[in-house]
Scaffold this active site. Sequence first.
Site, PDB file in Angstrom:
ATOM      1  CB  ALA A  15       1.934  24.346  29.401  1.00 37.47           C
ATOM      2  N   GLY A  18       3.198  32.464  28.722  1.00 40.03           N
ATOM      3  CA  GLY A  18       2.908  33.147  29.972  1.00 40.03           C
ATOM      4  C   GLY A  18       3.038  32.302  31.221  1.00 40.03           C
ATOM      5  CB  ILE A  19       0.723  31.937  34.126  1.00 42.27           C
ATOM      6  CG1 ILE A  19       0.710  33.374  34.646  1.00 42.27           C
ATOM      7  CG2 ILE A  19       0.564  30.953  35.280  1.00 42.27           C
ATOM      8  CD1 ILE A  19      -0.604  33.779  35.286  1.00 42.27           C
ATOM      9  CG  ASP A  84     -10.148  21.930  20.931  1.00 41.41           C
ATOM     10  OD1 ASP A  84     -10.454  22.696  21.869  1.00 41.41           O
ATOM     11  OD2 ASP A  84     -10.751  21.918  19.851  1.00 41.41           O
ATOM     12  CE1 TYR A 182     -11.790  34.798  32.150  1.00 40.54           C
ATOM     13  CE2 TYR A 182     -12.022  36.252  34.045  1.00 40.54           C
ATOM     14  CZ  TYR A 182     -11.272  35.357  33.300  1.00 40.54           C
ATOM     15  OH  TYR A 182     -10.002  35.020  33.715  1.00 40.54           O
TER      16      TYR A 182
END
Length: 321
Positions: A15, A18-19, A84, A182
């Site tokens: 958080a 960006g989004i 993390d 990915y």
Amino acid sequence: MTSTNTRQVALVVGASRGIGRQIAVDLAKDGYAVVVAAKSTTSPADLAALSPFPPDPKSPQSTITTVAREITLAGGEATAIPVDTTDYASIQHLITKTIETYSRLDVLIYNSGAIWWAPVAKTPMKRFQLMQRVNVEGLYGTVQEALPHLKKNNRQGGGGGGRIIVVSPPIYSRFFRGKTAYAMGKVGMSVLVKGLAMDFEREAKEGGPEMVVAALWPAAAIESGATEQFTRKDPAYAKDLRKPAIFADAVLAMLKAPASVVNGLLELDEDFLRKHAGVTDFSKYAVIPGTAPRRIMPAELPDLTVKEQDDEGMRTDSSKL
């Protein structure tokens, strides 16, 4: 310990920018107490020196510290907790601190992600391992730790337990092209959504809470730190970008939709808003006013169900063997 009996609590992992930042800010505006989680933090001295404030949400100066501060300055409630997601002990600490602070957890948004878009031959093992640890293992560990707490609380209005929204894509073949490593991680996240949704359906039939898990993905590219590499090379690229607000609006709409509509969905932000929130005009989300950002996702997505979908045969539960 902070008591928030009148507020539902949302944990947003990933958080800082960006989004994720937009989701955290908008959840707070909607009345949630928000736990803002990611790796990046700002020291008190650096926070005091930041000018202007808040910093550019696409920049490294935007951290969980600045996002939480931005929320509280606007009258909302937020707590920054570093995590993390490659470290399970760190995830456990995040959930423990969330419950110590707010005594409950109602919503989990998992936006944390590692990106490397390249063919298999050009994806080093370390990159592959990082993506699997952040994307798949991080999500799995966070869900495992959060589930007992999400199942405890009834949502406002009654009739349901906690909700989980994962930033992962619909499953379709073109997504794998040119970024297989990915895609293995992101699609793995979507597989978790589908499987966990089935678990929730079975548990609800057996008298458990009406839990919800769903995945959300952008239909068009969204302005972020990642897209800046393209706009720096060619400013015209911005005409194909939308603001993060479209994604946050779709998240809020998902949280308010009936469980029967949402559970198990792998959906796109634009499509969910159109189908379930009555949005027909998306022009306000364009980064450059008057442009129509190009949709990068298919117009139609495959139905993953098959014949005899509900015929499982004999189900085995290894935990009971």
